[in-house]
Write an enzyme that holds these catalytic residues in place. Structure first.
Site, PDB file in Angstrom:
ATOM      1  N   HIS A  13      72.769  75.739  20.907  1.00  0.00           N
ATOM      2  CA  HIS A  13      70.991  76.556  21.383  1.00  0.00           C
ATOM      3  C   HIS A  13      70.402  76.768  20.329  1.00  0.00           C
ATOM      4  CE1 HIS A  13      68.716  78.607  24.651  1.00  0.00           C
ATOM      5  NE2 HIS A  13      67.939  78.848  23.551  1.00  0.00           N
ATOM      6  N   HIS A  15      66.367  77.117  18.306  1.00  0.00           N
ATOM      7  CA  HIS A  15      64.761  76.753  18.081  1.00  0.00           C
ATOM      8  C   HIS A  15      64.458  76.564  16.754  1.00  0.00           C
ATOM      9  CE1 HIS A  15      64.079  78.278  22.408  1.00  0.00           C
ATOM     10  NE2 HIS A  15      65.389  79.092  21.894  1.00  0.00           N
ATOM     11  N   LYS A  99      66.723  70.561  29.607  1.00  0.00           N
ATOM     12  CA  LYS A  99      66.438  71.817  29.649  1.00  0.00           C
ATOM     13  C   LYS A  99      65.711  72.497  31.010  1.00  0.00           C
ATOM     14  CE  LYS A  99      66.761  76.223  28.237  1.00  0.00           C
ATOM     15  NZ  LYS A  99      67.037  76.881  27.234  1.00  0.00           N
ATOM     16  N   HIS A 136      67.784  78.312  31.301  1.00  0.00           N
ATOM     17  CA  HIS A 136      67.409  79.675  30.998  1.00  0.00           C
ATOM     18  C   HIS A 136      67.711  80.150  32.094  1.00  0.00           C
ATOM     19  CE1 HIS A 136      65.209  82.939  28.774  1.00  0.00           C
ATOM     20  NE2 HIS A 136      65.038  83.070  30.173  1.00  0.00           N
ATOM     21  N   HIS A 174      72.833  81.296  26.890  1.00  0.00           N
ATOM     22  CA  HIS A 174      72.548  82.665  26.335  1.00  0.00           C
ATOM     23  C   HIS A 174      73.087  83.570  27.532  1.00  0.00           C
ATOM     24  CE1 HIS A 174      68.681  81.819  28.122  1.00  0.00           C
ATOM     25  NE2 HIS A 174      68.124  81.700  26.941  1.00  0.00           N
ATOM     26  N   ASP A 247      70.728  80.681  19.751  1.00  0.00           N
ATOM     27  CA  ASP A 247      69.592  81.110  20.212  1.00  0.00           C
ATOM     28  C   ASP A 247      68.679  81.663  19.084  1.00  0.00           C
ATOM     29  OD1 ASP A 247      67.305  81.315  22.009  1.00  0.00           O
ATOM     30  OD2 ASP A 247      67.970  83.100  22.901  1.00  0.00           O
TER      31      ASP A 247
HETATM   32  N1  NCD Z   1      65.363  83.627  23.237  1.00  0.00           N
HETATM   33  C1  NCD Z   1      64.190  83.951  23.184  1.00  0.00           C
HETATM   34  O1  NCD Z   1      64.078  85.398  23.197  1.00  0.00           O
HETATM   35  N2  NCD Z   1      63.097  83.145  22.807  1.00  0.00           N
HETATM   36  C2  NCD Z   1      63.048  81.888  22.859  1.00  0.00           C
HETATM   37  C3  NCD Z   1      62.983  81.161  24.101  1.00  0.00           C
HETATM   38  C4  NCD Z   1      64.308  81.454  24.895  1.00  0.00           C
HETATM   39  O2  NCD Z   1      65.379  80.890  24.512  1.00  0.00           O
HETATM   40  O3  NCD Z   1      64.401  81.865  26.190  1.00  0.00           O
HETATM   41  C5  NCD Z   1      61.936  81.515  21.897  1.00  0.00           C
HETATM   42  O4  NCD Z   1      61.759  80.264  22.381  1.00  0.00           O
HETATM   43  O5  NCD Z   1      61.572  82.157  21.121  1.00  0.00           O
HETATM   44 ZN    ZN Z   2      66.512  79.963  23.234  1.00  0.00          ZN
HETATM   45 ZN    ZN Z   3      66.115  80.769  26.966  1.00  0.00          ZN
END
Ligand code: NCD
Ligand code: ZN
Ligand code: ZN
Length: 347
Positions: A13, A15, A99, A136, A174, A247
């Protein structure tokens, strides 16, 4: 000197964002991980197979020279997503998962799903073709307390969905509560959960005691200590249903340090050192490989990586930057609030 050699880890996971931010952060992942599931919550989101193909190409383009890294692409489920396009994506080998963001639950989730009924045709197709759904798992109902949103999601959305469509493979991403851990453990099949590095380390005090600390704010928000302990027990148990999803979610400092700060913690750069520390504290270094390198690929039907990495425990703490500079701006690095002695050996 203490050391441990494990298969090269993956991040289930992640970003990476896009443009200058992507360029600024990707090296921290490709240095440490062989593969990662790439979150599709860009602006605009990665909705179609064509979007995912183009995004994958941008990621490969941004990869530092010589790094071997495989981005595993996902599609952002909307109420208007085409089930045929999802199937095409899976058949072509491009798409690893779809997702689900409940609309409004987290960063860039406004195009997400409001009415689960509208997503059923897509979910039914996914169940049929064996494509996992990553969720999520938080409700967005204003009446529900933010600390209860995961537990209420399980009860009111996830469990009914799984009863209706038991063949659908679901990754609860998460996981932040004992409720989530218990729910996953109670399932016989088709349910697994990823756990972040930071939720193994912080509880909600990190965000709120002695002043508001925006760099510990993420969603789902860190919970009470008993929940952190349940996450730790699950992560170090070796149970195949739990694996790492960092995450890691970079936001530039001005968007975190303001009156309405963004949710997200950036941890790609020091995650492996943090995790070795946690597993050592739990007397479970022998379970680290299962959590970071074996359970995830097994769940997604992939082979574990053949390459090995060695983590060594150094006398002197490893110096990680407190912030990284990207072309998009400065990003603060997750501070575990203890010195990190474990280091990933560079060959
Ligand atoms: N985890 C987070 O707090 N933020 C994530 C989004 C997510 O995974 O929910 C993001 O894209 O910033
Ligand atoms: Zn995330
Ligand atoms: Zn998330």
């Amino acid at each position: 000197m203490q050391s441990i050699t494990i298969r090269r880890p993956d991040d289930w996971h992640l970003h990476l964002r896009d443009g200058a931010m992507l360029e600024g952060v990707i090296g921290d992942t490709s240095r440490n991980f062989a593969r990662a599931i790439i979150m599709p919550n860009l602006v605009p989101p990665v909705v179609t197979t064509a979007d995912a193909k183009a995004y994958r190409a941008r990621i490969m383009e941004a990869l530092p020279n010589g790094d071997r890294f495989e981005p595993l692409m996902t599609l952002y489920l909307t109420e208007h997503t085409s089930a045929d396009d999802i199937e095409e994506g899976k058949k072509s080998g491009l798409i690893t998962a779809v997702k689900l963001y409940p609309a409004g639950a987290t960063t860039n989730s406004h195009s997400g799903v409001r009415d689960m009924e509208k997503a059923m045709p897509m979910l039914e197709r996914m169940a049929k073709i064996g494509l996992p759904l990553c969720v999520h798992g938080e409700v967005t109902t204003p009446e529900v307390d933010i600390f209860d949103r995961e537990a209420v999601f399980i009860e009111t959305v996830l469990d009914p969905l799984r009863k209706r469509l038991p063949e659908l493979k679901v990754t609860m991403e998460h996981v932040t509560t004992a409720d989530g851990i218990d729910y996953i453990k109670s399932s016989k099949a088709n349910l697994a959960g990823s756990i972040t590095t930071h939720h193994l380390i912080i509880n909600r005090n990190a965000i709120l005691v002695g002043g508001v600390r925006p760099h510990y704010y993420c969603l789902p928000v860190a919970k009470r200590e008993n929940h952190r302990l349940a996450l730790r027990a699950a992560a170090v148990s070796g149970d195949k249903r739990f694996f790492l999803g960092t995450d890691s979610a970079p936001h530039i400092d001005p968007l975190k340090e303001c009156a309405c700060g963004c949710a997200g913690i950036y941890s790609s750069i020091n995650t492996m050192s943090c995790l070795a520390h946690v597993f050592e504290q739990e007397g479970a270094l022998d379970k680290l490989e299962a959590f970071v390198s074996l359970n995830g690929p097994a769940w997604y039907g992939l082979s574990p990586n053949e390459e090995r990495v060695t983590l060594v425990k150094r006398e002197v703490p490893v110096a990680f930057p407190t912030k990284i500079e990207t072309g998009a701006g400065t990003v603060t690095v997750f501070d575990p609030m203890f010195p990190l002695h474990w280091d990933v050996e560079r060959s």
